[in-house]
Design a protein around this motif. Structure first.
Motif, PDB file in Angstrom:
ATOM      1  N   PHE A  38       0.826  -1.202   0.000  1.00 39.97           N
ATOM      2  CA  PHE A  38       0.000   0.000   0.000  1.00 39.97           C
ATOM      3  C   PHE A  38       0.866   1.260   0.000  1.00 39.97           C
ATOM      4  O   PHE A  38       0.599   2.215  -0.735  1.00 39.97           O
ATOM      5  CB  PHE A  38      -0.920  -0.007   1.219  1.00 39.97           C
ATOM      6  N   THR A  39       1.902   1.271   0.826  1.00 40.68           N
ATOM      7  CA  THR A  39       2.760   2.455   0.943  1.00 40.68           C
ATOM      8  C   THR A  39       3.512   2.717  -0.355  1.00 40.68           C
ATOM      9  O   THR A  39       3.596   3.866  -0.822  1.00 40.68           O
ATOM     10  CB  THR A  39       3.739   2.285   2.109  1.00 40.68           C
ATOM     11  N   LEU A  40       4.060   1.672  -0.960  1.00 42.25           N
ATOM     12  CA  LEU A  40       4.785   1.846  -2.225  1.00 42.25           C
ATOM     13  C   LEU A  40       3.842   2.281  -3.348  1.00 42.25           C
ATOM     14  O   LEU A  40       4.190   3.123  -4.178  1.00 42.25           O
ATOM     15  CB  LEU A  40       5.489   0.546  -2.598  1.00 42.25           C
ATOM     16  N   ALA A  41       2.639   1.726  -3.375  1.00 43.91           N
ATOM     17  CA  ALA A  41       1.657   2.118  -4.386  1.00 43.91           C
ATOM     18  C   ALA A  41       1.224   3.564  -4.197  1.00 43.91           C
ATOM     19  O   ALA A  41       0.935   4.276  -5.174  1.00 43.91           O
ATOM     20  CB  ALA A  41       0.445   1.189  -4.337  1.00 43.91           C
ATOM     21  N   SER A  42       1.171   4.038  -2.958  1.00 42.96           N
ATOM     22  CA  SER A  42       0.833   5.433  -2.696  1.00 42.96           C
ATOM     23  C   SER A  42       1.874   6.363  -3.306  1.00 42.96           C
ATOM     24  O   SER A  42       1.533   7.399  -3.901  1.00 42.96           O
ATOM     25  CB  SER A  42       0.734   5.679  -1.190  1.00 42.96           C
ATOM     26  N   LEU A  43       3.133   6.002  -3.157  1.00 41.87           N
ATOM     27  CA  LEU A  43       4.199   6.795  -3.766  1.00 41.87           C
ATOM     28  C   LEU A  43       4.048   6.814  -5.281  1.00 41.87           C
ATOM     29  O   LEU A  43       4.198   7.858  -5.936  1.00 41.87           O
ATOM     30  CB  LEU A  43       5.556   6.208  -3.372  1.00 41.87           C
TER      31      LEU A  43
END
Length: 503
Positions: free
Chosen positions: A92-97
């Motif tokens: 989720f965090t990497l996709a947010s970036l």
């Protein structure tokens, strides 16, 4: 049931710090379910795309979030809720970036799909940990925190989104997840224990059937108005696509009842009347909260001429009241019949949206909007915790993940259908109130720029009429809540003692 009274950890274990660590990430992923709604006009202009394409930025996330929840709940049982939560949080965090770095709506939609997949891994684990570490008699307070997180996040999302859009740009509604994700990862790694795992087989045919059914139904509903409910390509029509999705859904249910190995959805779990009814009710709540946001923010920004931040401030009383009342309601849930609490919340939620539709006019004063929003905040406090606690009260530990997956799936299915349904209804009401004017052209202005007076009244009428859809859908949830049975741990005499919460 005897097997759901025990917990996976020793009796001296304090489950609250791990739960707080988990709900931080849970809060973040739920904010992303609504944060885009307030940025819709800005993103449409910045990415030079259509209104319907921008709606798919939200719908793609919700769809990717909802479809895998059944299997991710089971994966949590098999590999441990902590492990799966950390994997989902990383994705989720990497996709947010990735979302924040994109420059086209197509790539943004793809990135949002990966965000949704990460969210689907995280959500069932928070609810499963509550089921496995809190005894049923104290689960209401834990569910109050979970419910307050869910309720406030879906309301705070537009407020936070408005501030970020106006001060830093729409990209920051995604960039802000990166530091929060890092902190959430550390807290989970340090505080959440490794709970006992349970061996499960996985029904991959069921996963495929449920995914195909959901995609066909949701895509058909959202694209229906665009294609005038006719053909999309060749011989494929919107009604045919929806009908095919419903048939596949029926096949999925038949398959679940006949599969020789362990089913994806153990249908026996629905023998618990309260679990089944709570699932019906939470789906209407997910539908209503998601559906209400789109027409309201279009009205606020393009009829009242407010900026994204100014329009989101209308939700402040809703968020404050929801967060303030949730702990109080959580204590009530452990003491009295859930029927009265939840029915009040659902009725108040529906009433607030009917009320809101009456005051969504160009001439309304700000205080006239704030009053139904305040009632909506009260309603949220009385819906989320009672529904969550009622659904999980009798779940056996070995099915904690499956139950959490089913419950969150129905909630997200409601949200997906709310997003799709409101998109179709908005287009239909714009076509009816503003004949001859393309909806994308009407709704394409910048936030803070009012529509011309000649169309302002008709546009606000279309948005107000659209808000009636979630108000009506909530009646289904209300009927379900009125049929709740009294939990075993709640004695009839406790009703009078629970008017005010204990210390």
């Amino acid at each position: 049931m005897a097997n759901n009274q025990a917990i996976d950890v020793d009796k001296d274990y304090n489950p609250w710090p791990p739960l707080w660590a988990l709900v931080l990430g849970f809060f973040m992923i739920l904010v992303d379910s609504t944060i885009v709604s307030v940025a819709t006009p800005v993103m449409k202009e910045s990415l030079d795309t259509s209104y319907n394409a921008v709606l798919w930025v939200t719908s793609a996330y919700l769809l990717a979030y909802a479809v895998p929840l059944l299997i991710t709940g089971r994966l949590g049982d098999r590999f441990g809720p902590k492990n799966l939560y950390l994997v989902g949080l990383t994705l989720f965090t990497l996709a947010s970036l990735w979302c924040g770095l994109t420059e086209s709506v197509g790539v943004l939609i793809v990135a949002r799909i990966f965000q949704g997949l990460g969210a689907s891994m995280m959500t069932p684990q928070t609810m499963a940990v509550i089921t496995r570490t809190f005894p049923p008699s104290n689960r209401g307070r834990a569910m109050a925190l979970w419910g307050a997180t869910a309720g406030v996040a879906t309301l705070v999302g537009p407020i936070l989104g408005g501030v970020l859009v106006d001060t830093a740009g729409w990209e920051w509604i995604f960039f802000i997840n990166v530091p929060i994700g890092i902190v959430a990862f550390y807290l989970c790694w340090k505080l959440v224990p490794h709970l006992e795992t349970h061996s499960h087989s996985f029904d991959w045919i069921g996963v495929a059937l449920s995914a195909v059914a959901m995609f066909c139904i949701v895509f058909g509903i959202q694209e229906g108005e665009k294609y005038s409910w006719g053909k999309m390509t060749g011989f494929i029509s919107v009604p045919l696509l929806i009908a095919f999705g419903l048939i596949v859904l029926a096949v999925f249910l038949i398959w679940q009842s006949r599969i020789k190995t362990e089913p994806l959805v153990p249908l026996s779990i629905f023998r618990d009347r309260n679990f089944s009814l709570a699932n019906v009710a939470i789906s209407t709540v997910g539908f209503a909260i998601t559906a209400m946001a789109f027409p309201f923010f279009l009205y606020a920004q393009q009829v009242r001429g407010l900026t994204a931040t100014e329009s989101a401030l209308f939700l402040v009383p809703m968020a404050v009241l929801s967060a303030t009342l949730a702990p109080w309601v959580g204590k009530m849930v452990d003491r009295i019949h859930p029927r009265s609490i939840t029915a009040f919340g659902l009725a108040a939620c529906s009433g607030s949206m009917f009320w809101l539709s009456r005051v969504m006019t160009p001439e309304s004063e700000a205080w006239q909007i704030l009053l139904p929003m305040a009632l909506l905040g009260v309603a949220n406090a009385f819906m989320w915790a009672p529904l969550g606690a009622t659904a999980t009260r009798n779940l056996p530990l070995s099915q904690a993940g499956a139950g959490a997956g089913i419950y969150n799936t129905t909630r997200q299915v409601g949200a997906v259908l709310g997003s799709a349904g409101i998109a179709a209804l908005i287009q239909a009401r714009l076509a009816a109130n503003l004949p001859g004017i393309e909806s994308s052209g009407v709704s394409g202005g910048q936030p803070g720029q009012q529509l011309p007076d000649v169309i302002s009244d008709q546009f606000s009428t279309a948005m107000a009429e659209s808000v009636l859809l979630p108000a009506v859908v909530l009646f289904i949830g209300l009927i379900a809540a009125l049929a709740f049975e009294r939990p075993d741990h709640v004695a009839p005499k406790s009703r009078a003692k629970a008017v005010l919460p204990g210390p």
